[in-house]
Write a protein that holds these residues in place. Structure first.
Motif, PDB file in Angstrom:
ATOM      1  N   UNK A  56       0.830  -1.219   0.000  1.00 51.96           N
ATOM      2  CA  UNK A  56       0.000   0.000   0.000  1.00 51.96           C
ATOM      3  C   UNK A  56       0.854   1.255   0.000  1.00 51.96           C
ATOM      4  N   UNK A  57       1.980   1.212   0.707  1.00 48.01           N
ATOM      5  CA  UNK A  57       2.769   2.440   0.767  1.00 48.01           C
ATOM      6  C   UNK A  57       3.767   2.561  -0.380  1.00 48.01           C
ATOM      7  N   UNK A  58       4.348   1.436  -0.820  1.00 49.31           N
ATOM      8  CA  UNK A  58       5.411   1.540  -1.836  1.00 49.31           C
ATOM      9  C   UNK A  58       4.934   1.253  -3.256  1.00 49.31           C
ATOM     10  N   UNK A  59       3.827   0.516  -3.357  1.00 47.97           N
ATOM     11  CA  UNK A  59       3.315   0.199  -4.701  1.00 47.97           C
ATOM     12  C   UNK A  59       1.829   0.545  -4.726  1.00 47.97           C
ATOM     13  N   UNK A  60       1.535   1.793  -4.405  1.00 52.39           N
ATOM     14  CA  UNK A  60       0.130   2.156  -4.174  1.00 52.39           C
ATOM     15  C   UNK A  60      -0.757   1.930  -5.403  1.00 52.39           C
ATOM     16  N   UNK A  61      -0.162   1.880  -6.595  1.00 57.30           N
ATOM     17  CA  UNK A  61      -0.962   1.669  -7.807  1.00 57.30           C
ATOM     18  C   UNK A  61      -1.345   0.201  -8.002  1.00 57.30           C
ATOM     19  N   UNK A  62      -0.686  -0.709  -7.282  1.00 60.87           N
ATOM     20  CA  UNK A  62      -0.890  -2.146  -7.549  1.00 60.87           C
ATOM     21  C   UNK A  62      -2.101  -2.692  -6.790  1.00 60.87           C
TER      22      UNK A  62
END
Ligand SMILES: [Zn+2]
Length: 441
Positions: A258-264
């Motif tokens: 959620x914090x580092x790959x918020x688009x995934x």
């Protein structure tokens, strides 16, 4: 380099058996055996076989081939000038690929030349064996390839090598294969934990490419920090290309995505979810089994029957299951709920429909009053959207499960991989879709 006499072009299929080989002789360009024949069969560029010896070692015969160099000159690695001034030479023996089933050693003088230009000596380099090696490149690759499917001790036994030699060869080539790996963008990332040793709390974090069905990294610990550090090591383009992350239901991983790959999109994949449900069922079974000696006997050997697909049970297993379910109503309730859950995950492909079925399922599981099942529903509700995402994506959990099982296979025969790095490289070589490493020349 001497070339093998080539077959004339022929539309005939490849020879795979002796019967076909007989029919093929008419098409062959048959040559007379001469002294040159050995050089051609040995196939080592620049080497000329002059003598041979057969040595008996117990049951085996070992072939020694004595060679000299075809060329009297060598090229200085520093300046590229040709030199013919041999400074000194010493005898070298290199293990090469078996010839006619015999362990084969190639003997030759290793030459040091003087370079007139640099005024320094140099050892000539050979294309078929790396400097300071005792095995030819071809033979090392043969050993490396065997290690992919067989444990190292067996390879050592088979080849008559010391286990440390086999290990050294494997590690060296595996590292090269990893280094030479082609860079590819990952769209669907799998995050999975694998227990390294039964009973030991030792886990590895395995990251995989679910589209290409291969492992991309093995990290020494399952922790939020390790996962975060791995993501931080990717380029921006690599991070952006990840559009989906499938994982088991462990909060910290979700937090990282959620914090580092918020688009995934995060998917709690079905393999991990049903595994938790099976664990809950297992706890209920163990509690019943521990209640008295009669129950213990009645439920003996039922563990895997409860987990496996019912349709695949043998008739005696089905009978055993039936008897256990009749005797223990709580087990029956839990088992039937588990089967329903599996059926939902198996058969439904539409997210909205899955949600309706799952709501009803959760209601029933909570009504059962079985603590372990209630706990499972709480976890599931905590991961509700992520599990529903599983029904969005047409990807089957077969990929996650298949890789997980394959890696377990590697672990099972990972005899002697007490060093994590060995385990990591074995998993990458066997499941990482790596190409055959290219020798350094
Ligand atoms: Zn030079």
């Amino acid at each position: 380099m001497k070339m093998l006499p080539l077959l004339p072009d022929s539309p005939v299929k490849v020879v795979r058996d002796a019967a076909r080989a007989v029919k093929r002789t008419a098409n062959l360009m048959i040559q007379r055996v001469t002294a040159e024949t050995f050089n051609i069969l040995l196939g080592l560029p620049g080497m000329v076989v002059t003598e041979y010896a057969l040595e008996r070692q117990g049951e085996q015969e070992v072939l020694h081939l004595f060679c000299h160099h075809e060329h009297e000159v060598a090229i200085c690695p520093r300046c590229g000038q040709v030199s013919d001034a041999v400074h000194e030479q010493e005898e070298r023996a290199i293990r090469h690929l078996d010839i006619w089933g015999k362990a084969t050693y190639v003997h030759f003088p290793s030459r040091r030349f003087d370079c007139e230009h640099c005024k320094k000596p140099f050892t000539e380099s050979l294309s078929w064996v790396e400097s300071k090696r005792r095995e030819s490149t071809g033979y090392e690759l043969h050993v490396y390839n065997q290690c992919k499917h067989t444990d190292q001790a067996a390879v050592a036994e088979q080849e008559g090598l010391h286990p440390e030699t086999v290990k050294g060869i494997f590690l060296r080539w595996a590292k090269r294969a990893e280094k030479q790996r082609q860079y590819t963008l990952v769209h669907c990332l799998g995050v999975d934990e694998i227990s390294l040793r039964k009973g030991h709390q030792q886990f590895a974090l395995v990251l995989s490419d679910l589209e290409r069905h291969c492992v991309i990294a093995v990290l020494p610990e399952r922790s939020q920090k390790a996962f975060e550090a791995w993501l931080a090591g990717l380029s921006e383009a690599e991070r952006q290309s990840i559009r989906l992350v499938a994982m088991d239901m462990w909060g910290p991983y979700r937090g990282v995505v959620r914090s580092k790959l918020s688009h995934a999109e995060i998917v709690a994949d079905r393999f991990h979810v049903t595994k938790q449900l099976n664990d809950a069922l297992g706890k209920i079974r163990r509690r019943l089994q521990a209640s008295d000696p009669t129950s213990y006997e009645r439920l003996k050997g039922i563990r895997w029957i409860l987990v496996r697909r019912r349709a695949e049970l043998k008739s005696e297993e089905e009978a055993k299951l039936q008897a256990a379910l009749d005797a223990f109503p709580e087990l029956r309730t839990a088992y039937l709920l588990k089967e329903r859950f599996v059926a939902i995950a198996d058969k439904i492909q539409d997210r909205a429909q899955a949600e309706r079925f799952l709501r009803a399922w959760v209601y029933e599981a909570q009504a059962s009053g079985l603590v372990q099942l209630v706990k499972f529903t709480q976890t599931l509700q905590h991961w509700w959207e992520e599990f529903l995402n599983y029904f969005n994506e047409g990807f089957t959990s077969g990929v996650v499960e298949g890789l997980n099982n394959a890696i377990r296979g590697t672990i099972r025969r990972a005899y002697g991989y007490h060093v994590f790095e060995h385990f990591r490289l074995h998993v990458l070589v066997e499941h990482g879709n790596l190409s055959t490493p290219i020798p350094l020349i």
